[in-house]
Enzyme design. Structure first.
Site, PDB file in Angstrom:
ATOM      1  CB  CYS A  17      12.173 -16.675 -58.644  1.00  0.00           C
ATOM      2  SG  CYS A  17      11.345 -17.479 -56.879  1.00  0.00           S
ATOM      3  CE  LYS A  20       7.975 -14.475 -57.961  1.00  0.00           C
ATOM      4  NZ  LYS A  20       8.203 -13.418 -57.130  1.00  0.00           N
ATOM      5  CG  HIS A  48       2.620  -4.662 -55.398  1.00  0.00           C
ATOM      6  ND1 HIS A  48       1.841  -5.547 -56.187  1.00  0.00           N
ATOM      7  CD2 HIS A  48       2.184  -3.355 -55.896  1.00  0.00           C
ATOM      8  CE1 HIS A  48       1.149  -4.671 -57.195  1.00  0.00           C
ATOM      9  NE2 HIS A  48       1.454  -3.521 -56.968  1.00  0.00           N
ATOM     10  CG  ASP A  50       7.746 -10.204 -49.509  1.00  0.00           C
ATOM     11  OD1 ASP A  50       8.058 -10.498 -50.639  1.00  0.00           O
ATOM     12  OD2 ASP A  50       7.966  -9.282 -48.674  1.00  0.00           O
ATOM     13  CG  ASP A  67       6.668 -18.151 -54.168  1.00  0.00           C
ATOM     14  OD1 ASP A  67       6.899 -18.846 -55.233  1.00  0.00           O
ATOM     15  OD2 ASP A  67       7.185 -17.318 -53.806  1.00  0.00           O
ATOM     16  CG  ASP A  90       6.561 -15.006 -49.978  1.00  0.00           C
ATOM     17  OD1 ASP A  90       7.512 -14.510 -50.476  1.00  0.00           O
ATOM     18  OD2 ASP A  90       5.986 -15.969 -50.646  1.00  0.00           O
ATOM     19  N   GLY A 138      -1.370 -31.733 -48.577  1.00  0.00           N
ATOM     20  CA  GLY A 138      -1.089 -30.952 -49.808  1.00  0.00           C
ATOM     21  C   GLY A 138      -1.906 -31.288 -50.807  1.00  0.00           C
ATOM     22  CG  ASP A 226      10.948 -12.675 -50.100  1.00  0.00           C
ATOM     23  OD1 ASP A 226      10.199 -11.858 -50.590  1.00  0.00           O
ATOM     24  OD2 ASP A 226      10.820 -13.904 -49.905  1.00  0.00           O
TER      25      ASP A 226
END
Length: 348
Positions: A17, A20, A48, A50, A67, A90, A138, A226
């Site tokens: 993360c 980001k 904003h 999750d 994510d 999330d 996917g 989170d």
């Protein structure tokens, strides 16, 4: 089955993360993007939160999120586990249950053995199985830097939804996982920590926030998030703004991974930390040692839940988190009051 020994960290500069986009730049970018208008949309990007939430009927709402990120560790299988746990988080942060997932994969067609990708997907599937969700497919593209994550669909009863806007003055703040992931992973790459601290960080990142989500429903919690790439301060800022409260954080009550405070004192401070401090800006009023301030801005990967619970139930919630055997670090770290001025975050 044999697992690949390829070192994924050799392919990236920023992983997890911490990769980001700068949150301040992201907010500016999204400012002029028109939002959809529909009475069934319960949560959009304006707060904003999750994930987005769409009401299907009086009993069911869909939670949708995605994510993905570059490798945060060397081992492909472990990276898959962490990336999946981070994406699923999330849904848990909104009080929901993950139902369906899609794998999102970026991987080079040359230069890295395809077995590495197989290990990443196997690791991800282990965590998906632990969550009870189902993989429906996917998408994979050719990219020189590997990246992996999920698109996740979950469900929640509309009356049990947990959001950034649900914090109330007088409630206590409970954090379920320790901070220091960003510091620990940076120190690992520099050879500054031993295997014990590294494995502790890995264990926390692999841990699902499922138990915390279930306890949020037991305790009637309606305000939570989170803690990931924007650090505790960045995500607390979003809670405070959406709920129009001021959050008071006792820095010395915040759980932390072993050795991370001493690493911060010695100058092991990841670059994302300064980005996160810029993001909170004038909303932060801090009167604490520098290393604690840096810790609270440390970018987390697959971090814990920050929950707002009624004060008379906070200790019981922490005790229940401890009893799960999964969250020994869980602690009360502060409280919320009515917002009175520009300072939305007060750290002591």
């Amino acid at each position: 089955m044999n697992r690949s020994s390829f070192d994924l960290l050799s392919t990236v500069e920023y992983g997890g993360c911490s990769a980001k986009l700068d949150p301040a730049k992201l907010s500016e970018l999204l400012h002029d993007i028109p939002l959809p208008v529909d009475s069934r949309i319960m949560v959009d990007v304006s707060t904003h939160d999750d994930a987005g939430v769409y009401r299907l009927n009086d009993d069911t709402a869909l939670i949708v999120t995605t994510d993905f990120f570059p490798p945060v560790c060397s081992d492909p299988y472990t990276f898959g586990r962490i990336a999946a746990a981070n994406a699923l988080s999330d849904v848990y942060a909104m009080g929901g249950r993950p139902l369906l997932v899609l794998n999102l994969t970026m991987f080079p067609s040359e230069g890295i053995p395809v077995e590495v990708l197989a290990d990443i997907l196997r690791g991800g599937q282990q965590t998906i199985d632990e969550s009870g969700a189902f993989t429906m497919g996917g998408h994979t593209i050719d990219d020189p830097i590997p990246k992996y994550g999920l698109a996740v669909t979950g469900i929640v009863h509309p009356e049990h939804l947990v959001t950034n806007a649900g914090v109330r003055a007088g409630q206590c703040l409970v954090l379920t996982k320790p901070l220091g992931i960003g510091v620990a992973m940076a120190a690992h790459r520099l050879g500054l920590i031993g295997s014990e601290v590294y494995e502790a960080a890995i264990g926390q990142m692999c841990l699902l926030n499922r138990a915390g989500a279930e306890l949020m429903q037991k305790y009637g919690i309606r305000g939570a998030t989170d803690i990931t790439g924007f650090g505790l301060l960045g995500h607390a800022k979003e809670l405070a703004e959406a709920s129009d409260v001021c959050l008071h954080i006792d820095s010395r009550s915040v759980p932390v991974l072993p050795e991370c405070l001493s690493l911060l004192r010695d100058g092991c401070i990841p670059g994302a930390t300064f980005r996160n401090l810029r993001f909170v800006g004038d909303m932060l009023r801090a009167d604490c040692p520098t290393e604690y301030k840096m810790l609270l801005a440390d970018a987390q990967t697959s971090g814990g839940l920050l929950m707002a619970v009624d004060a008379d139930r906070a200790e019981d919630l922490v005790a229940d988190l401890h009893r799960t055997g999964l969250h020994p670090f869980a602690a009360i770290i502060g409280y919320a009051t009515d917002a009175e001025d520009a300072a939305k975050l007060i750290v002591t």
